[in-house]
Design an enzyme around this catalytic site. Structure first.
Site, PDB file in Angstrom:
ATOM      1  N   ARG A 141      45.342  30.817  45.626  1.00  0.00           N
ATOM      2  CA  ARG A 141      45.010  31.512  45.049  1.00  0.00           C
ATOM      3  C   ARG A 141      45.972  31.382  43.096  1.00  0.00           C
ATOM      4  NH1 ARG A 141      42.881  36.720  45.145  1.00  0.00           N
ATOM      5  NH2 ARG A 141      43.709  38.314  43.902  1.00  0.00           N
ATOM      6  N   HIS A 168      35.787  32.964  41.629  1.00  0.00           N
ATOM      7  CA  HIS A 168      36.380  33.599  43.068  1.00  0.00           C
ATOM      8  C   HIS A 168      35.361  33.401  44.045  1.00  0.00           C
ATOM      9  CE1 HIS A 168      39.185  35.946  45.146  1.00  0.00           C
ATOM     10  NE2 HIS A 168      38.851  37.523  43.913  1.00  0.00           N
ATOM     11  N   GLN A 171      35.601  36.040  46.753  1.00  0.00           N
ATOM     12  CA  GLN A 171      34.914  37.412  46.103  1.00  0.00           C
ATOM     13  C   GLN A 171      33.145  37.434  46.187  1.00  0.00           C
ATOM     14  OE1 GLN A 171      36.916  39.976  45.396  1.00  0.00           O
ATOM     15  NE2 GLN A 171      34.471  41.203  45.620  1.00  0.00           N
ATOM     16  N   ASP A 222      34.293  44.661  36.831  1.00  0.00           N
ATOM     17  CA  ASP A 222      35.059  44.097  37.028  1.00  0.00           C
ATOM     18  C   ASP A 222      36.833  44.516  36.584  1.00  0.00           C
ATOM     19  OD1 ASP A 222      36.692  41.911  38.704  1.00  0.00           O
ATOM     20  OD2 ASP A 222      36.187  39.938  37.440  1.00  0.00           O
ATOM     21  N   CYS A 262      35.324  44.349  42.241  1.00  0.00           N
ATOM     22  CA  CYS A 262      36.300  43.643  43.733  1.00  0.00           C
ATOM     23  C   CYS A 262      37.602  44.319  43.707  1.00  0.00           C
ATOM     24  CB  CYS A 262      36.074  42.270  42.851  1.00  0.00           C
ATOM     25  SG  CYS A 262      36.715  41.751  41.080  1.00  0.00           S
ATOM     26  N   ARG A 289      35.182  40.938  52.394  1.00  0.00           N
ATOM     27  CA  ARG A 289      35.929  40.136  52.125  1.00  0.00           C
ATOM     28  C   ARG A 289      36.289  39.164  53.850  1.00  0.00           C
ATOM     29  NH1 ARG A 289      38.623  39.932  47.011  1.00  0.00           N
ATOM     30  NH2 ARG A 289      40.117  38.213  48.187  1.00  0.00           N
TER      31      ARG A 289
END
Length: 313
Positions: A141, A168, A171, A222, A262, A289
């Site tokens: 990440r 991402h 996600q 988001d 998310c 996830r």
């Protein structure tokens, strides 16, 4: 952001022209499958065909059913270790990866900026080679996608994007499984337009939130202020005024609308009435996830093939 899941998943004919046959894994009798992802990197979903994305979703559903619903123990990653590099703090990505990898019998190793400094005390090339000698895969990440690209080039093990400044993918996989401003990056917009053209669908860009939501089956927003952008908070709050998702937004959507986010969520992004409504799937989305990252790990590190009947996408 509005999309048709079936169209996006069918976004490409097989680009490489390769046929693969998965070997039997020792846990159960696998179905014959032509998709083989073992040894691949997951830097962005644009590197995968529609069938390969469908396979990862199928595997996610399979693991979720066999482990959560049937209570089976599947040590598919027994004896394997995962390096987890986190330059940014995380709740869902860290928990889903650590608990998921351990649930499959593997050993996750968490590394923060206090433990490892990408490209600072040691070059990215050297880091990639050291990690390749001690772990079976790396999930990172990071702030810069270019760091992931270098790791993937220099490592001999799969590198997985846990979030970068551009992509991402894990996600997006969770969003897909859950569903059975500022201008977007021009390169990503161009790619989306290409996929839309290939599949005879339409990509619409607008600065009007009601226009974007009109007739939509899925409403997605988001976080307005991502990690590393805290100094821009005041400017971003002003820029996004009027973009909060409310029941007024939902009224112009399709009658069967659902809502995704998310997380973590701030009230200015979506009000409580929508966020906690029966139409909101944010918490199943967060749980997924875990199942999708488990599917990514299993597909990149083993020859296992799902036992569950393949869903229709």
């Amino acid at each position: 952001m509005l999309f048709n899941l079936r169209i996006l998943l069918n976004n490409a004919a097989v680009r490489n022209g390769h046929n693969f046959v998965v070997r039997n894994f020792r846990c159960g009798q696998p179905l014959q499958n032509k998709v083989q992802l073992k040894g691949r990197d997951l830097l962005t979903l644009k590197n995968f065909t529609g069938e390969e994305i469908k396979y990862m979703l199928w595997l996610s559903a399979d693991l979720k059913f066999r482990i959560k619903q049937k209570g089976e123990y599947l040590p598919l990653l027994q004896g394997k270790s995962l390096g987890m590099i986190f330059e940014k703090r995380s709740t869902r990505t860290r928990l889903s990866t650590e608990t998921g990898f351990a649930l499959l019998g593997g050993h996750p190793c968490f590394l923060t900026t206090q433990d490892i400094h990408l490209g600072v005390n040691e070059s990215l090339t050297d880091t990639a080679r050291v990690l390749s000698s001690m772990t079976d895969a790396v999930l990172a990440r990071v702030y810069k996608q270019s760091d992931l690209d270098i790791l993937a080039k220099e490592a001999s093990i799969p590198i997985i994007n846990g979030l970068s400044d551009l992509y991402h993918p894990i996600q997006i996989l969770a969003d897909y499984l859950t569903l059975q401003g500022y201008e977007p990056d021009p390169s990503i917009t161009k790619l989306a337009e290409q996929y839309a053209k290939e599949n005879s669908t339409k990509l619409s860009l607008t600065n009007d939130p009601l226009e974007a939501a009109r007739g939509g089956n899925v409403l997605i927003t988001d976080t307005w202020i991502s990690m590393g952008q805290e100094e821009e908070k005041k400017k971003r709050l002003q820029a996004f005024q009027g973009y909060q998702v409310t029941m007024k937004t939902a009224k112009v959507a399709a009658s069967d609308w659902t809502f995704l986010h998310c997380l973590p969520r701030k009230p200015e992004e979506v009000d409580d009435e929508v966020f906690y409504s029966p139409r909101s799937l944010v918490f199943p989305e967060a749980e997924n996830r875990k199942w999708t990252i488990m599917a990514v790990m299993v597909s990149l590190l083993t020859d296992y093939s799902p036992q569950l009947q393949k869903p229709k996408f």
